[in-house]
Design a protein around this motif. Structure first.
Motif, PDB file in Angstrom:
ATOM      1  N   GLY A  78       0.731  -1.015  -0.020  1.00 21.31           N
ATOM      2  CA  GLY A  78      -0.028   0.017   0.043  1.00 21.31           C
ATOM      3  C   GLY A  78       0.853   1.277   0.028  1.00 21.31           C
ATOM      4  O   GLY A  78       1.992   1.078  -0.433  1.00 21.31           O
TER       5      GLY A  78
ATOM      6  N   GLY B 103       0.770   7.399   4.345  1.00 21.07           N
ATOM      7  CA  GLY B 103       0.174   8.703   4.276  1.00 21.07           C
ATOM      8  C   GLY B 103       1.018   9.503   5.229  1.00 21.07           C
ATOM      9  O   GLY B 103       2.047   9.197   5.900  1.00 21.07           O
TER      10      GLY B 103
ATOM     11  N   THR C 182      -0.888   7.129   8.419  1.00 21.04           N
ATOM     12  CA  THR C 182      -1.984   6.012   7.748  1.00 21.04           C
ATOM     13  C   THR C 182      -1.272   5.139   6.940  1.00 21.04           C
ATOM     14  O   THR C 182      -0.245   5.712   6.091  1.00 21.04           O
ATOM     15  CB  THR C 182      -3.009   6.863   6.849  1.00 21.04           C
TER      16      THR C 182
ATOM     17  N   THR D 162      -2.570   3.100   3.451  1.00 23.40           N
ATOM     18  CA  THR D 162      -3.655   2.973   2.606  1.00 23.40           C
ATOM     19  C   THR D 162      -3.279   1.815   1.565  1.00 23.40           C
ATOM     20  O   THR D 162      -2.356   1.779   1.016  1.00 23.40           O
ATOM     21  CB  THR D 162      -4.133   4.032   1.903  1.00 23.40           C
ATOM     22  N   LYS D 163      -4.325   0.873   1.586  1.00 20.49           N
ATOM     23  CA  LYS D 163      -4.239  -0.200   0.302  1.00 20.49           C
ATOM     24  C   LYS D 163      -5.538  -0.429  -0.158  1.00 20.49           C
ATOM     25  O   LYS D 163      -6.556  -0.538   0.335  1.00 20.49           O
ATOM     26  CB  LYS D 163      -3.837  -1.462   1.183  1.00 20.49           C
TER      27      LYS D 163
ATOM     28  N   THR E 264      -9.162   0.463  -1.047  1.00 22.63           N
ATOM     29  CA  THR E 264     -10.184   1.563  -0.500  1.00 22.63           C
ATOM     30  C   THR E 264      -9.909   1.199   1.117  1.00 22.63           C
ATOM     31  O   THR E 264     -10.811   1.934   1.741  1.00 22.63           O
ATOM     32  CB  THR E 264     -11.319   0.794  -0.983  1.00 22.63           C
TER      33      THR E 264
ATOM     34  N   GLU F 161      -7.915   1.558   4.659  1.00 22.02           N
ATOM     35  CA  GLU F 161      -7.014   2.832   5.342  1.00 22.02           C
ATOM     36  C   GLU F 161      -6.880   2.370   6.941  1.00 22.02           C
ATOM     37  O   GLU F 161      -7.960   2.175   7.493  1.00 22.02           O
ATOM     38  CB  GLU F 161      -7.576   4.212   5.235  1.00 22.02           C
TER      39      GLU F 161
END
Length: 158
Positions: free
Chosen positions: A47, A50, A65, A67-68, A70, A72
């Motif tokens: 992913g 952030g 964060t 994120t992968k 959709t 998080e």
């Protein structure tokens, strides 16, 4: 309050974010190590990492964060001790809103952090060694209605 050696977790001095200057400084989590572990975790998750939001008074933790697709995950990093927790959303403080560590959480343990799971973070304070807490810390705990380990560690009391 648990005070014997059988408690599941022992709070060190300053874990609440409060400390007395006369007792000396408390440790600080190395932000460079956290950043490195965050990027390793993002790679392991396949992913993206952030932005890191550094701890500011009165909050006791940094956030970031991963994120992968959709999904998080919000990563909480205690500012004074190498403890990591996971949550679904960014907040100013947490009580029981913790997630189970994802499979890629090993990137943090590999970097020397302790990854705390939901069961640990939701331990009642009666199951924790709280002998180092001062009267002032107990006043804040009662004022904010905190009853769990996670609530004591990841807070924004003033």
């Amino acid at each position: 309050m648990a005070t014997d050696g059988d408690s599941a977790f022992t709070l060190p001095r300053g874990a609440t974010g409060f400390f007395r200057l006369k007792d000396g400084p408390i440790p600080e989590t190395d932000q460079r190590t956290f950043r490195t572990a965050l990027y390793a975790a993002a790679r392991a998750a396949e992913g993206h990492a952030g932005e890191i939001e550094e701890q500011t008074y009165p909050r006791t933790f940094h956030t970031a964060t991963v994120t992968k697709g959709t999904g998080e995950w919000v990563i909480l990093c205690h500012a004074n001790y190498p403890w990591i927790a996971f949550a679904r959303e960014r907040r100013e403080w947490y009580t029981e809103e913790f997630l189970a560590p994802p499979p890629w959480a090993h990137a943090f343990t590999d970097a020397g952090f302790a990854v705390l799971d939901h069961a640990q973070l939701t331990l009642p304070l009666t199951d924790i060694d709280t002998t180092v807490l001062t009267k002032g810390e107990w006043r804040e705990i009662r004022l904010y209605g905190v009853t769990t380990l996670g609530g004591v560690l990841f807070n924004a009391w003033d």
